[in-house]
Enzyme design. Structure first.
Site, PDB file in Angstrom:
ATOM      1  N   ARG A 178       0.862  -1.408  -0.066  1.00  0.00           N
ATOM      2  CA  ARG A 178       0.032  -0.042   0.016  1.00  0.00           C
ATOM      3  C   ARG A 178       0.874   1.282  -0.165  1.00  0.00           C
ATOM      4  NH1 ARG A 178      -4.553  -0.051   4.272  1.00  0.00           N
ATOM      5  NH2 ARG A 178      -5.407   1.620   2.917  1.00  0.00           N
ATOM      6  N   CYS A 236      -1.402   5.781   9.143  1.00  0.00           N
ATOM      7  CA  CYS A 236      -1.744   4.344   8.598  1.00  0.00           C
ATOM      8  C   CYS A 236      -2.814   4.553   7.632  1.00  0.00           C
ATOM      9  CB  CYS A 236      -2.187   3.422   9.423  1.00  0.00           C
ATOM     10  SG  CYS A 236      -3.370   3.780  10.693  1.00  0.00           S
TER      11      CYS A 236
END
Length: 281
Positions: A178, A236
């Site tokens: 990611r 995050c």
């Protein structure tokens, strides 16, 4: 912040049998899994109270605030009292995914001024591995009277995160794919905040789900620039696993600010740039 971040299974067992037992919170949650309460009801540590991360540990999602913005303090206090929190009573938090979800409750309660709150090292897996008893059912906690006050831990916003990425150290706690922009399963755009350094949350843990030793964690973060950084921030996807990174940093001896909106808020703003690939910029 209290120096104590974790409680071992052996310590929790003794605490539960003492005359000052802690409040135990079960934060069964994972991205895309709506069955946390069912898993709790089927089997949990005796006396533990279920905490719904989406409903109790976050406010309403929005493009500006992200998928898990910080809850209103009054709402968090009402929730904490419903879990049985009282001023001066210790709290132990766990989940069944290495505390990567439970850390959200740990961070929020620390942020709200609860000093004695720790993560059960190894989470539910360590309790099970020790052959310790579990119970089923919905749980019926006695109401508490805790008074919460925000601001005990630092936070930053998107502008602050952008500044930290170049004037300090900004850590991206998501999985490497990611960060590199190879996958983005839920947020508007792929990639990472320019200047952020990849430090996946899963690498904070040993194979048994416990935190790595302090000296190992310290080297891990020093290798990413923490030793020379004047300030550290963490993000995050939506401010959940970043809390786990902050716990690991605390074990290693570093303080860090949370960017609650994280990538979900950053990527929702088309004016914010996104970097891809393995390098920060």
């Amino acid at each position: 912040m209290s120096d104590r971040v974790t409680t071992t299974v052996a310590e929790l067992r003794e605490l539960l049998a003492s005359d000052r037992p802690p409040v135990v919170l079960d934060v069964r949650w994972a991205l895309g899994d709506p069955h946390g309460r069912d898993r709790y009801t089927a089997a949990h540590i005796p006396g533990a109270v279920y905490v719904d991360l989406d409903r109790r540990l976050a406010g309403q999602p929005s493009p500006d605030g992200g998928r898990h913005p910080l809850p209103d303090l009054a709402d968090l206090q009402a929730a904490a009292r419903s879990w049985g929190l009282r001023d001066g009573r210790p709290v132990v938090v766990y989940d069944d995914v290495g505390n990567t979800a439970a850390a959200r409750a740990w961070w929020l309660l620390r942020w709200a001024g609860v000093v004695e709150v720790t993560l059960l090292d190894g989470a539910l897996g360590a309790w099970r591995a020790g052959g310790l008893p579990l119970e089923s059912g919905p749980g019926t906690p006695e109401p508490g009277d805790a008074v919460l006050r925000s601001g005990a831990l630092p936070v930053t916003d998107a502008d602050g995160a952008a500044q930290l990425a170049f004037a300090g150290l900004l850590l991206d706690a998501r999985a490497g794919e990611r960060y590199r922009g190879e996958q983005e399963p839920v947020d508007p755009r792929a990639g990472h905040i320019p200047g952020a350094v990849s430090a996946p949350t899963g690498e904070n843990l040993a194979a048994d789900g416990t935190f790595l030793p302090p000296e190992v964690l310290r080297k891990r973060f020093e290798d990413r620039g923490a030793g020379d950084a004047t300030a550290i921030g963490v993000y995050c996807g939506s401010g959940v696993t970043a809390a786990h990174e902050i716990a690991a940093l605390a074990i290693a001896g570093f303080d860090a600010a949370l960017f609650p909106g994280s990538w979900s808020a950053w990527s929702a703003d088309p004016a914010r740039p996104a970097a891809t690939g393995p390098l920060p910029s």
